[in-house]
Structure formats: structure tokens, C-alpha cells
Design an enzyme around this catalytic site. Structure first.
Site, PDB file in Angstrom:
ATOM      1  N   ASP A  25       0.874  -1.166   0.000  1.00  0.00           N
ATOM      2  CA  ASP A  25       0.000   0.000   0.000  1.00  0.00           C
ATOM      3  C   ASP A  25       0.912   1.218   0.000  1.00  0.00           C
ATOM      4  O   ASP A  25       1.490   1.575   1.020  1.00  0.00           O
ATOM      5  CB  ASP A  25      -0.899  -0.036   1.243  1.00  0.00           C
ATOM      6  CG  ASP A  25      -1.728   1.237   1.403  1.00  0.00           C
ATOM      7  OD1 ASP A  25      -1.632   2.135   0.541  1.00  0.00           O
ATOM      8  OD2 ASP A  25      -2.469   1.326   2.404  1.00  0.00           O
ATOM      9  N   LYS A  87       2.972  11.362  -3.343  1.00  0.00           N
ATOM     10  CA  LYS A  87       1.949  10.733  -4.181  1.00  0.00           C
ATOM     11  C   LYS A  87       1.067  11.766  -4.888  1.00  0.00           C
ATOM     12  O   LYS A  87       0.550  11.509  -5.965  1.00  0.00           O
ATOM     13  CB  LYS A  87       1.094   9.816  -3.306  1.00  0.00           C
ATOM     14  CG  LYS A  87       0.153   8.894  -4.041  1.00  0.00           C
ATOM     15  CD  LYS A  87      -0.429   7.898  -3.055  1.00  0.00           C
ATOM     16  CE  LYS A  87      -1.512   7.039  -3.661  1.00  0.00           C
ATOM     17  NZ  LYS A  87      -2.015   6.071  -2.657  1.00  0.00           N
ATOM     18  N   GLU A 184      -7.244   0.612  -4.488  1.00  0.00           N
ATOM     19  CA  GLU A 184      -7.253   0.537  -3.024  1.00  0.00           C
ATOM     20  C   GLU A 184      -8.598   0.108  -2.443  1.00  0.00           C
ATOM     21  O   GLU A 184      -8.631  -0.809  -1.610  1.00  0.00           O
ATOM     22  CB  GLU A 184      -6.774   1.873  -2.435  1.00  0.00           C
ATOM     23  CG  GLU A 184      -5.268   2.032  -2.628  1.00  0.00           C
ATOM     24  CD  GLU A 184      -4.749   3.457  -2.516  1.00  0.00           C
ATOM     25  OE1 GLU A 184      -5.506   4.340  -2.060  1.00  0.00           O
ATOM     26  OE2 GLU A 184      -3.578   3.695  -2.869  1.00  0.00           O
ATOM     27  N   ASP A 206     -13.046   5.472   1.015  1.00  0.00           N
ATOM     28  CA  ASP A 206     -11.619   5.505   1.360  1.00  0.00           C
ATOM     29  C   ASP A 206     -11.097   6.941   1.320  1.00  0.00           C
ATOM     30  O   ASP A 206     -10.912   7.513   0.250  1.00  0.00           O
ATOM     31  CB  ASP A 206     -10.850   4.616   0.367  1.00  0.00           C
ATOM     32  CG  ASP A 206      -9.348   4.559   0.668  1.00  0.00           C
ATOM     33  OD1 ASP A 206      -8.871   5.310   1.536  1.00  0.00           O
ATOM     34  OD2 ASP A 206      -8.648   3.763   0.013  1.00  0.00           O
TER      35      ASP A 206
HETATM   36  N1  LIG Z   1      -7.180   9.780  14.639  1.00  0.00           N
HETATM   37  C1  LIG Z   1      -7.233  10.462  13.490  1.00  0.00           C
HETATM   38  N2  LIG Z   1      -8.122  11.467  13.344  1.00  0.00           N
HETATM   39  C2  LIG Z   1      -8.167  12.186  12.198  1.00  0.00           C
HETATM   40  N3  LIG Z   1      -7.368  11.973  11.152  1.00  0.00           N
HETATM   41  C3  LIG Z   1      -6.468  10.980  11.246  1.00  0.00           C
HETATM   42  C4  LIG Z   1      -6.349  10.179  12.413  1.00  0.00           C
HETATM   43  N4  LIG Z   1      -5.369   9.272  12.215  1.00  0.00           N
HETATM   44  C5  LIG Z   1      -4.894   9.501  10.974  1.00  0.00           C
HETATM   45  N5  LIG Z   1      -5.542  10.535  10.399  1.00  0.00           N
HETATM   46  C6  LIG Z   1      -5.293  11.135   9.087  1.00  0.00           C
HETATM   47  O1  LIG Z   1      -5.374  10.163   8.083  1.00  0.00           O
HETATM   48  C7  LIG Z   1      -4.539  10.553   6.998  1.00  0.00           C
HETATM   49  C8  LIG Z   1      -3.642   9.401   6.634  1.00  0.00           C
HETATM   50  O2  LIG Z   1      -4.432   8.321   6.348  1.00  0.00           O
HETATM   51  P1  LIG Z   1      -3.815   7.060   5.592  1.00  0.00           P
HETATM   52  O3  LIG Z   1      -4.922   6.130   5.372  1.00  0.00           O
HETATM   53  O4  LIG Z   1      -2.629   6.584   6.324  1.00  0.00           O
HETATM   54  O5  LIG Z   1      -3.432   7.825   4.271  1.00  0.00           O
HETATM   55  P2  LIG Z   1      -2.755   7.331   2.942  1.00  0.00           P
HETATM   56  O6  LIG Z   1      -3.432   6.066   2.556  1.00  0.00           O
HETATM   57  O7  LIG Z   1      -3.067   8.429   1.995  1.00  0.00           O
HETATM   58  O8  LIG Z   1      -1.330   7.181   3.241  1.00  0.00           O
HETATM   59  C9  LIG Z   1      -3.718  11.726   7.463  1.00  0.00           C
HETATM   60  O9  LIG Z   1      -4.263  12.918   6.938  1.00  0.00           O
HETATM   61  C10 LIG Z   1      -3.887  11.672   8.958  1.00  0.00           C
HETATM   62  O10 LIG Z   1      -3.774  12.941   9.573  1.00  0.00           O
HETATM   63 MG   LIG Z   2      -4.518   4.638   1.783  1.00  0.00          MG
END
Ligand SMILES: Nc1ncnc2c1ncn2[C@@H]1O[C@H](COP(=O)(O)OP(=O)(O)O)[C@@H](O)[C@H]1O
Ligand SMILES: [Mg+2]
Lengths: 622, 177
Positions: A25, A87, A184, A206
Site C-alpha cells: 500500500d 503521491k 485501493e 476511502d
Molecule cells: N485519529 C485520526 N483522526 C483524524 N485523522 C487521522 C487520524 N489518524 C490519521 N488521520 C489522518 O489520516 C490521513 C492518513 O491516512 P492514511 O490512510 O494513512 O493515508 P494514505 O493512505 O493516503 O497514506 C492523514 O491525513 C492523517 O492525519
Molecule cells: Mg490509503
């Protein structure tokens, strides 16, 4: 040839060797790698036991490259060389990226995909992503103890062709064999669906750091069929951070901050945002380079109202995706939530309200995509077992077309068509004696070419001179299971042909990739010839392996003579592969491939006949 | 002897060449076939097989897309029967039908101009009901009366109606956003 011979102790009952395959991922914020071990999908962790690798790459002046948590340390002190959320730049030009002016990078506009100037020179987003992939691949090889057969890499469902191609190029640079690009939300649905033996129509919502996807899937008897997908390839948690950051600047009445301060404050905004998921209020405190202080408190309600428009931006895609699928909200059996940003309470509320039901939260929104990718990688690598009788049918997210006179788009492949798909259309010349015709391939839903993404331009030359309108030029679009397009054009009366693997406009050319590969090899002080040799050997081994599997299954379809020919080609390939001449290995490998053409056709026939025989029974009942 | 990639789609899915089909059987056959030919089943096999798999999976998708929805299915069936539904050339329609079309179109235009989402949604539903009746007529012409020329005209009527349906959808979408 022991390159791929890895015995998994836990799988001694397995007649074939278990091939090491992983799901990756590659996220905007965090990246993960997972694999199927003893039939169970698990995320692989680093030495400290953490599965998530922050998608952050730092280029040091002394040519070191740091990836992940340790790179994050320099987030605010060395922002120019510390690349986050790369990304968002994949397959994108400078003018495509939102609030680029507030980003701390030294952008280079080379036309096409943007570049970043770092202390280690100009880098393409593809190279930056490749660094993240290399770390994950290394983690996998260390933890699995062997060379990887390949990986399934996930991409947002709403990624266009340029973004998908860029992702595949990044894998190539990282030396990873891509088994498939997987959407995804589809990956999440596989992990969720198989785990819960789900049947019915599900929505996957998502919202990650930088992308938003929404897919509707029908799960029935092991078929995961994507009915429609929609989204926004530039919307995610980052935008919520940015909104809060702007609010904080506004409240503290400070001038546009330096890039260091901007990073610092943005990070504080993100921390506050995440805190607000669990708490009613959060503070944003920072001391800027100028000595100015930011000291603010933000409540959950304030945050929800200042970011309402962002949540609202996910509602239109929800409506559209249902319309495309021909469904109403009440037809949805469950809503699977994926991505860290779906933890925000006001996001969950909006989704619950739209679908009229609480979203499903009994799965880890951070890991589910990597786990789904691992499950598919395991099957694609050839470790499929009887019980893995499930299949994914995915779609293309955005329509593909050609530019017509007057700057209008003519759609050739409509969005949400099931992959793989091929479509052909005929065009003709408009001038007497015209010998060439130019094509402009675009992707998007809008009428005007200017509002769609330009994918490639190519020309068909050598058309025999004819009267205007007499030539018949057939243009064929083929989209493969990765969602990648290739286009060919042919003048039907003369057979003149032109074809392109869609690349240029926003992608890297093969030469550029070759150049980057060379640079990488030089830095790693690896011998380039050794690498070429090893790659050919791996490829030879792959083809021999694949042929052996086919022979074992259906060897009886061949006459003794035919069998002998294939056996000889295998022996020849084995022999060259044991030597040191990459070109000889390549030749014999290709010869082996050719030798199996007829065999392949017979195997396919046999399989389809079996299917037809199955239906005949149904037909009698009709 | 090899199975022809170009064989007719009804045969491919084990169905009789008829307009009325068993949709559940079509879907089952589709899933069964894709389960055998899809590129995901060939990712670890020789490139020669991967290529074939892509061709077949493409063909199976095309077949399913053609037969699943009644209008493309009817057009395809008529084509197999040697009747060109004349979608582009032969557009002469009965005056009664043209009259009816104009009335529908005016109603849609009015509702759109007035921003009446509710009215548009109603038109959408009414038009859907109406096209269901016309499809019944088409089924009779194709399967019972074997009146393919008549069926071709019915197909053209349905094309008009479908286009109108899209216009209503677009208008609704424009109002919503
Ligand atoms: N507890 C939370 N509350 C709000 N936003 C969150 C929390 N935990 C993670 N995030 C947000 O989720 C996003 C990252 O999500 P993720 O699924 O890891 O992203 P990606 O798949 O794009 O890498 C970030 O913007 C992060 O700040
Ligand atoms: Mg993701």
C-alpha cells in the site's frame, strides 16, 4: 537456478514451491507491506515492530537517502529536501497541484510531470516513490528470507492513466516485479469480504491523506465485481490540515511564514486535527522563526464547521457512483471505511447520513488495503489453492477518448467499463491526398479536451494518398487489467500501422527510466552488467517455472513431438541461464515463450469448453 | 480445432439466440467464464497464455456488456438476424412517435428551466415505466412474431427514449451540484 527456490518450512504439504509475494500500500501519508503467511494475511513490521512507514523521503547532502520516521525528524528543519505526500505529484504537472505556492519545495517545470530540486539533484516524483518502495521491498525480503517473485501495488481507484503508469514506473525503478496494480478500495473489499464471508452490495469509502475513493462492489459467490467507482484524486486528510493551518495563520494574524515555519505549523495543525477525533478541543502552539508565537485552541465544532466544505466534496461522488451503478442508498448492505481520515467524527456522520446506516468499523482502516493486496499477490504469484476460488472484476474509473475537431472529446471507452476492455472506432481523412493523421488521447468526463487530462499524442504516417474520406483508419484502445491503456491505429486498406503504449505527456520515457536505473546502480556501486545478467536470469527462471506449471497441468494436450520441442526449449533456456550472456538468455527465453503459443491456445480452449459444457446443463432448464 | 474468439455472444454464454434471456443464467455463465479466462488466473503463466487470457477476458466482457442490457442486446440480436437497426441512417419515425417525443422533451425542458427536481424525477419514473412497456412489445416482435423489421423500428424508438432518459439524468445532476 536456485534464485526462486525457497522452501517454506510451514508449507511442507504444498506440492509446489511457495512463491514469495507481497502487497504494498503505497500511501500518501503512510505505506505498508503485507504478505500471506500460512494462509493468513499479515503486515510486515520494521525492527521496532511498526507496520506503517511514513511516506517521507529525505535527501542528504552526503548522498544518503533516508525514508520513514527518521526522515520525518527533518520535516521542519530541512523541508526542501524532505519530501512528504509525494503521491500527490505522481503523473502531475505543476499547474495540477493545489496550493503548490505554500509548499517548501524547489519545483522544476520541465513540462509534463513536475520535478523537485534537492541537494542530490533534480528528482522526479517517480524516483522519490521508488525510494519508499525499495525500503518496503527490503523489509519484505529480510522478513521472508528470500527474493520476491513480485508485488501487487495499490493505487487509488480514481487514479488516471498517467498516475498509474507513474506508480508502475516507480516499482520498476525499485526493482520490483509488479504482478498487478490494484485499486485501493477493491483491495479493502477483498480483505473485508473474505474475512466476513460477505455477500451483497457494499460501498467502500476511502479517505486517506491525499486521495478520496468511493467504490460500489457486488460480492456474490466469490466474485468481487466493481459496479462503479468515483472519487477525487486530490482530496484527503492533508486538505483538512491545510484548512486548519490557514485558520491558525488567520487567527494569529501572522504574515506568510517561511517554509520551515509553514511545515512546523502544518504539523501542529495535523496533530490538533487527529486529537480532535478523540477530544472536544485541541491546542495549536508553536514558536516561529521570527519569534512570533502561535497559541490557539480549536474545538471540535469549530474544526467541523471550517472543514464542512471538504466533507461535502465527498458527497457528490457518493451520489454519482450510486447513479452510475443504478442503485439507491438503501441498496447498500454495508459501508466499509478505509483510510486514516475516516476516523474524523464529522466524516463518519456524513457517510452515515448519506447511506442511512452506521459505517462498518470492525476492521483496521490503516491496514486493510495492504492486507487485501497481499491476498491478491499470493494468488497471482501462483500460490492459489482450491479454496481461493474468488475473482476480482474491476473497472476503469475515467472515460478514455480522442480529441476531435473543435477541441471536443469523442469517448471511446466509457468510465466504469469492466477490465480488460478493447474498443475500436473508425476515422477518415478530411483532405485529398492526406498521408498522415495525428491523434490526441485524453482521459476524463468533460466535453472539452482542455478540461480532460492529456495522456498522449501520436501520429499515423504513410497513409497512401486517397480522396478525402476514403481512408479508413481504425483506432483501437486496449485497457489491461492494471487499468493501463495502449492505443494502436491502422489504415484498413493499406495495413499501415502505428501504435503507442500511452506514456509521454505526463509520464517518463523509457530512456528516462533507463537513465534513472543507471544512476541508482552507480550510487549503489552495483555492476550494471551484473544487474542485467541477474534480471535476465530471473526472467528466464520465471518463464521456465510458468511453463512447467502449465505442462504439469495439461501436458497431455501435446503430442510427443510437440512436448519434445518445448522440453528442448526449456533445456536450452536453462543452459543459457547458467551462463553469463544476458543476450543469449534473452533469446532463448523468448524462443521458449514462442514455443508455447500453440500449447497456450489449446489450454485456453480446453478451459472454455469446460465452461461451455457447464452451461449446457442450464440451457436445458430454460 | 480451436474455439473461435468471434463466436456469437449468445453461444459464448450458452444461451439461445433470443431477446428474452435468463439474466441469472447469463451472469452465472459470465462469472464462470471470467473465472477461467481472466488475466488474474494467468499472472504466473507464460506470456503466450497471458496474451490469450487478455484477449478472451476482453471478449467475455464485451459479450456480457452486449447481452446484459436489453437495448444493446436487441441491436446485437437484430444484427445476427441480418437486420441493421439503422441507428444512424434510417431515422424515419412515425409521426405519432415524433409527436410524443416532442411532448416529453418539452416537459423535461420546462422542468429543467424552472429548476424543478421533483418534476424531473417524476418524468424519469414515468419514462422508465413507458419504456418497460415498449420493451415488452420488442420482446414479442423478436421472439414470438419474428418481425425483425418491426423490431428494428421499436429499437429506434427505444434509442430516442434512452437519450431522453440521459438528458433527464444530466439535468438532475446539474441541479444537485
Ligand atoms: N485519529 C485520526 N483522526 C483524524 N485523522 C487521522 C487520524 N489518524 C490519521 N488521520 C489522518 O489520516 C490521513 C492518513 O491516512 P492514511 O490512510 O494513512 O493515508 P494514505 O493512505 O493516503 O497514506 C492523514 O491525513 C492523517 O492525519
Ligand atoms: Mg490509503
Amino acid at each position: 537456478m536456485a534464485l526462486l527456490h525457497i522452501a517454506e518450512p510451514g508449507l511442507s504439504t504444498e506440492p509446489h514451491k511457495h512463491r514469495l509475494a507481497v502487497g504494498i500500500d503505497l500511501g500518501t501519508t503512510n505505506s505498508l507491506v503485507a504478505t500471506v503467511r500460512n494462509g493468513i494475511a499479515v503486515c510486515l513490521v520494521d525492527e521496532e515492530g511498526r507496520a506503517m512507514l511514513p511516506s517521507i523521503v529525505r535527501y542528504h547532502a552526503d548522498s544518503r537517502i533516508e525514508v520513514g520516521r527518521s526522515a520525518a525528524v527533518a520535516h521542519a528543519t530541512d523541508p526542501r529536501n524532505t519530501i512528504i505526500s509525494v503521491k500527490r505529484f505522481m503523473g502531475r504537472g505543476l499547474k495540477d497541484v493545489a496550493y503548490i505556492e505554500s509548499m517548501p519545495y524547489d519545483f522544476v517545470d520541465a513540462g509534463g510531470m513536475l520535478r523537485l530540486r534537492t541537494v542530490q539533484g533534480v528528482k522526479s516524483p517517480v524516483e522519490v516513490s521508488a525510494e519508499i518502495l525499495k525500503v518496503l521491498a527490503a523489509r519484505a525480503q529480510a522478513s521472508l528470507g528470500g527474493e520476491l517473485t513480485g508485488a501487487v501495488i495499490t493505487v487509488p481507484a480514481y487514479f488516471d492513466d498517467a498516475q498509474r503508469q507513474a506508480t508502475k514506473d516507480a516499482a520498476k525503478l525499485a526493482g520490483i516485479n509488479v504482478l498487478r496494480l490494484l485499486n485501493e478500495p477493491t483491495a479493502a473489499a477483498v480483505a473485508y469480504g473474505l474475512d466476513n464471508a460477505a455477500e451483497g452490495v457494499y460501498a467502500v469509502y476511502d479517505l486517506g491523506g491525499g486521495t478520496f475513493d468511493l467504490s460500489i462492489l457486488k460480492l456474490s459467490r466469490g466474485i468481487f465485481e466493481v459496479l462503479a467507482t468515483n472519487g477525487d484524486a486530490a482530496l484527503g486528510g492533508d486538505d483538512f490540515d491545510h484548512r486548519l493551518f490557514c485558520w491558525a495563520l488567520d487567527q494569529s494574524e501572522i504574515d506568510p511564514p517561511s517554509s520551515e515555519d509553514a511545515r512546523r505549523l502544518l504539523l501542529k495543525a495535523r496533530e490538533a486535527k487527529e486529537l480532535l477525533t478523540a477530544c472536544e478541543e485541541a491546542s495549536i502552539k508553536a514558536t516561529l522563526g521570527s519569534g512570533e508565537k502561535v497559541d490557539l485552541v480549536v474545538t471540535r465544532d469549530q474544526f467541523a464547521s471550517m472543514t464542512k466544505h471538504l466533507v461535502q466534496k465527498t458527497v457528490a461522488p457518493m451520489r454519482k457512483v450510486l447513479r452510475d451503478a443504478g442503485l439507491a442508498p438503501e441498496d447498500i448492505k454495508g459501508v466499509v471505511m478505509v483510510g486514516g481520515a475516516t476516523r474524523m467524527p464529522h466524516v463518519q456522520r456524513a457517510v452515515a447520513e448519506f447511506f442511512g446506516q452506521e459505517p462498518l468499523t470492525n476492521l483496521d482502516p490503516d491496514k486493510v488495503v495492504a492486507l487485501g493486496a497481499a491476498i491478491q499477490a499470493n494468488v497471482l504469484a501462483g500460490n492459489r489453492k482450491e479454496e481461493d476460488d474468488w475473482l476480482l472484476l474491476d473497472v476503469i474509473p475515467l472515460s478514455l477518448g480522442l480529441e476531435m475537431m473543435g477541441g471536443l472529446t469523442e469517448k471511446i471507452v466509457p468510465r466504469n467499463s469492466t477490465l480488460p476492455i478493447a474498443r475500436a472506432q473508425e476515422f477518415t481523412t478530411y483532405k485529398d491526398g492526406q498521408t498522415a493523421m495525428a491523434f490526441h488521447v485524453v482521459q476524463g468526463e468533460r466535453e472539452l479536451v482542455a478540461d480532460c487530462r492529456s495522456l498522449a499524442r501520436f501520429e499515423l504516417r504513410g497513409i497512401p494518398p486517397m480522396a478525402a474520406g476514403a481512408a479508413r483508419i481504425r483506432v483501437t484502445f486496449q485497457v489491461d487489467a492494471d487499468g493501463l491503456l495502449s492505443v494502436s491505429a491502422r489504415e484498413m486498406s493499406s495495413g499501415v500501422e502505428a501504435s503507442v503504449l500511452v506514456k509521454p505527456s505526463y509520464g517518463l520515457t523509457d530512456d528516462e527510466i533507463a537513465g534513472m536505473l543507471r544512476d541508482g546502480v552507480e550510487r549503489a556501486s552495483e555492476d550494471i552488467d551484473a544487474r542485467a545478467l541477474r534480471e535476465q536470469q530471473v526472467e528466464a527462471d520465471r518463464v521456465i517455472e510458468a511453463t512447467l506449471v502449465a505442462l504439469e497441468q495439461d501436458g497431455d494436450l501435446l503430442s510427443d513431438e510437440e512436448r519434445a520441442a518445448i522440453d528442448a526449449a526449456i533445456a536450452e533456456t536453462r543452459q543459457t541461464a547458467a551462463g553469463h550472456d544476458p543476450r543469449a538468455i534473452k533469446r532463448s527465453t523468448e524462443a521458449l515463450s514462442r514455443a508455447t503459443n500453440e500449447f497456450a491456445a489449446r489450454r485456453m480452449d480446453k478451459s472454455i469448453r469446460a465452461a461451455l459444457a457447464g452451461h449446457k446443463v442450464d440451457e436445458i432448464q430454460v | 480445432m480451436s474455439i473461435d474468439l468471434q463466436q456469437d455472444f449468445f453461444g459464448l454464454f450458452g444461451l439461445h439466440r433470443r431477446f428474452r434471456i435468463d439474466e441469472a443464467a447469463l451472469e452465472l455463465a459470465y462469472h464462470d467464464l471470467q473465472g477461467r479466462v481472466h488475466p488474474d488466473r494467468f499472472a504466473h503463466l507464460p506470456d503466450s497464455e497471458k496474451r490469450l487470457s487478455m484477449q478472451w477476458a476482453t471478449q467475455v466482457n464485451e459479450g456480457f456488456r452486449t447481452l446484459r442490457k436489453p437495448l444493446p442486446r436487441a441491436i446485437y440480436l437484430l444484427e445476427l438476424m441480418g437486420v441493421d437497426a439503422g441507428l444512424h441512417t434510417n431515422t424515419a419515425m412515425s409521426p405519432a412517435f415524433l409527436m410524443e417525443q416532442m411532448e416529453w422533451r418539452e416537459a423535461v425542458e420546462e422542468a429543467r428551466a424552472a429548476g424543478e427536481a421533483e418534476e424531473l424525477a417524476q418524468l424519469h419514473t414515468r419514462l422508465r415505466q413507458h419504456s418497460r412497456e415498449v420493451f415488452d412489445e420488442l420482446a414479442q416482435q423478436c421472439d414470438d412474431e419474428h418481425d425483425y423489421a418491426g423490431a428494428a423500428e421499436t429499437v429506434r424508438r427505444l434509442m430516442f427514449m434512452e437519450k431522453l432518459q440521459h438528458e433527464i439524468d444530466d439535468a438532475l445532476e446539474a441541479l444537485e451540484s
